[in-house]
Design a protein around this motif. Sequence first.
Motif, PDB file in Angstrom:
ATOM      1  N   ILE A 215       0.861  -1.199   0.000  1.00 49.56           N
ATOM      2  CA  ILE A 215       0.000   0.000   0.000  1.00 49.56           C
ATOM      3  C   ILE A 215       0.895   1.246   0.000  1.00 49.56           C
ATOM      4  CG2 ILE A 215      -1.806   1.267   1.248  1.00 49.56           C
ATOM      5  CD1 ILE A 215      -2.566  -1.414   2.618  1.00 49.56           C
ATOM      6  N   ASP A 216       1.914   1.230   0.878  1.00 47.67           N
ATOM      7  CA  ASP A 216       2.835   2.382   0.963  1.00 47.67           C
ATOM      8  C   ASP A 216       3.516   2.636  -0.384  1.00 47.67           C
ATOM      9  OD1 ASP A 216       2.170   2.400   3.638  1.00 47.67           O
ATOM     10  OD2 ASP A 216       4.175   1.953   4.380  1.00 47.67           O
ATOM     11  N   LEU A 217       3.933   1.568  -1.061  1.00 45.76           N
ATOM     12  CA  LEU A 217       4.619   1.736  -2.354  1.00 45.76           C
ATOM     13  C   LEU A 217       3.703   2.404  -3.377  1.00 45.76           C
ATOM     14  CD1 LEU A 217       6.568  -1.637  -2.780  1.00 45.76           C
ATOM     15  CD2 LEU A 217       7.564   0.654  -2.623  1.00 45.76           C
ATOM     16  N   LEU A 218       2.433   2.002  -3.383  1.00 42.61           N
ATOM     17  CA  LEU A 218       1.505   2.600  -4.349  1.00 42.61           C
ATOM     18  C   LEU A 218       1.216   4.055  -4.025  1.00 42.61           C
ATOM     19  CD1 LEU A 218      -0.462  -0.595  -4.925  1.00 42.61           C
ATOM     20  CD2 LEU A 218       0.503   0.825  -6.730  1.00 42.61           C
ATOM     21  N   LYS A 273       4.213  -1.806  -9.382  1.00 40.30           N
ATOM     22  CA  LYS A 273       4.123  -1.222 -10.734  1.00 40.30           C
ATOM     23  C   LYS A 273       3.074  -1.946 -11.573  1.00 40.30           C
ATOM     24  CE  LYS A 273       8.682   0.856 -11.159  1.00 40.30           C
ATOM     25  NZ  LYS A 273      10.096   0.524 -11.434  1.00 40.30           N
ATOM     26  N   LEU A 274       2.988  -3.269 -11.380  1.00 43.80           N
ATOM     27  CA  LEU A 274       1.969  -4.041 -12.093  1.00 43.80           C
ATOM     28  C   LEU A 274       0.570  -3.564 -11.698  1.00 43.80           C
ATOM     29  CD1 LEU A 274       1.498  -7.096 -13.625  1.00 43.80           C
ATOM     30  CD2 LEU A 274       0.577  -7.482 -11.345  1.00 43.80           C
ATOM     31  N   ILE A 275       0.360  -3.419 -10.384  1.00 46.93           N
ATOM     32  CA  ILE A 275      -0.948  -2.958  -9.898  1.00 46.93           C
ATOM     33  C   ILE A 275      -1.249  -1.566 -10.463  1.00 46.93           C
ATOM     34  CG2 ILE A 275      -2.240  -2.248  -7.826  1.00 46.93           C
ATOM     35  CD1 ILE A 275      -0.773  -4.448  -6.276  1.00 46.93           C
ATOM     36  N   TRP A 276      -0.224  -0.732 -10.438  1.00 48.98           N
ATOM     37  CA  TRP A 276      -0.362   0.650 -10.928  1.00 48.98           C
ATOM     38  C   TRP A 276      -0.796   0.651 -12.394  1.00 48.98           C
ATOM     39  CZ3 TRP A 276      -0.683   5.262  -8.799  1.00 48.98           C
ATOM     40  CH2 TRP A 276      -0.364   6.401  -9.543  1.00 48.98           C
ATOM     41  N   ALA A 277      -0.098  -0.141 -13.197  1.00 47.99           N
ATOM     42  CA  ALA A 277      -0.388  -0.168 -14.627  1.00 47.99           C
ATOM     43  C   ALA A 277      -1.786  -0.735 -14.884  1.00 47.99           C
ATOM     44  CB  ALA A 277       0.667  -0.990 -15.362  1.00 47.99           C
ATOM     45  N   GLU A 278      -2.131  -1.822 -14.137  1.00 49.07           N
ATOM     46  CA  GLU A 278      -3.420  -2.491 -14.358  1.00 49.07           C
ATOM     47  C   GLU A 278      -4.585  -1.688 -13.795  1.00 49.07           C
ATOM     48  OE1 GLU A 278      -4.052  -5.637 -15.894  1.00 49.07           O
ATOM     49  OE2 GLU A 278      -1.993  -5.416 -16.605  1.00 49.07           O
ATOM     50  N   SER A 279      -4.279  -0.651 -13.023  1.00 49.50           N
ATOM     51  CA  SER A 279      -5.354   0.168 -12.452  1.00 49.50           C
ATOM     52  C   SER A 279      -5.574   1.406 -13.301  1.00 49.50           C
ATOM     53  CB  SER A 279      -5.010   0.586 -11.017  1.00 49.50           C
ATOM     54  OG  SER A 279      -4.766  -0.541 -10.229  1.00 49.50           O
ATOM     55  N   GLY A 280      -5.092   1.381 -14.523  1.00 53.32           N
ATOM     56  CA  GLY A 280      -5.240   2.528 -15.409  1.00 53.32           C
ATOM     57  C   GLY A 280      -4.608   3.770 -14.809  1.00 53.32           C
ATOM     58  N   GLU A 281      -3.603   3.538 -13.967  1.00 54.68           N
ATOM     59  CA  GLU A 281      -2.912   4.627 -13.281  1.00 54.68           C
ATOM     60  C   GLU A 281      -3.855   5.500 -12.466  1.00 54.68           C
ATOM     61  OE1 GLU A 281       0.010   6.522 -15.706  1.00 54.68           O
ATOM     62  OE2 GLU A 281       0.743   4.618 -16.492  1.00 54.68           O
TER      63      GLU A 281
END
Length: 388
Positions: A215-218, A273-281
Amino acid sequence: MWERLRRLIEPPERLAIGLMSGTSADGIDAVLVRLHGHGSETRVETLAFHSNPYPDEIRDRIVAAYRGSVAEACSLNFELGGLLAEAALEVAQSGGVPIESVAFVASHGQTLYHIPRGERPARDAPFMPSTLQVGEGALIAQHTGILTITDFRTADMAAGGGGAPLVPLFDELVFRKPGVRRVVGNIGGIANVTFLGTEQNDGMAFDTGPGNALIDLLVRLAHSPHPFDKDGEMGARGEVNPALLARLMSSAYIELPPPKTTGRELFDIDMAKLIWAESGERPENAVAVATALTAATMSDQIRRFGGPVDELILSGGGVHNPTLMRMIRGRLPETRVVTTAEYGVDPDAKEAIAFAVIGNETLHGAPGNVPRATGARRPAILGKLSLP
Ligand SMILES: Nc1ncnc2c1ncn2[C@@H]1O[C@H](COP(=O)(O)OP(=O)(O)O)[C@@H](O)[C@H]1O
Ligand SMILES: [Mg+2]
């Protein structure tokens, strides 16, 4: 030397300082406790607690260190030793006791790297099971003038264990209640649970996977002004993409039966980064799915490996995230989800208190690991002593 140690454990009670600096790398938690007795007779009373946040620069270097140089690790070992010593001196002062009256300091240290058994965490990483906590004990001992115990995890690993979790000794002591199926969990950077009286795997403990670290990383990727999702606000505004959550839940680690441990290395910036990309940023959605992953990995593994549970007793920084707590409660509707505060243990101080208790065992020549929980071949006396 032996005479000196004997004098420390002769009185029926003693003051001790516990220092914890977890994988979130948010800072140092310092606790001053009074310990009565040892082993199953231990009683512990918290006299003072405070958290010293790391300066941003130190925090960034710790987070980056697992891909950094040996020189960086070497320097951090001494820099953190100095900060840990300061935290010890401050907590003694805020507890109103002269530092000389403290019998010992028990310091977990800052994990820079943790390689569990049978796992190769990254393509280019070495894979001898091992662990590295820094925050030099010699520095703490000399700056405080107090005998200091550090490096608790290595002895368990030398005995074939995963080096974690070590808190089960404390959980058994404080939270086991006959006839009640309890799970005691800590949501730090990584989350862990101890089963007490559950239908399956009673006495087992293991890391469930990500806690706050992902969570902190995101939150960092989103360039939020806070270093974490303050009061779960971003996560609460976001939507959880069920397909993405299911994909993240299919990680091999989650399928692995306990005992098992993990570190930040597995739930790291690549996963963020995967979560970030898959969440449409969309930052809120990314934080929401990371929060849901923490809740789902913990609650699903409790159910899968423990069976039905009456009470889940939580500690660690994650209890301050209402979105995360709501998601956990939603996934365990039949379980009463509370914090350790209900049983008189400050959720932010719990791990620091636990290391003071484990240090007390070390001074008494008693083991501090629970082999069932770490997978060690035998009980081991934990830690290394630095004398002032
Ligand atoms: N008010 C809060 N709202 C949301 N999250 C919080 C709050 N306070 C603490 N946290 C989370 O808790 C983390 C620190 O937890 P902690 O138990 O200290 O972990 P560790 O043991 O890994 O250091 C922070 O990085 C943050 O993610
Ligand atoms: Mg912390």
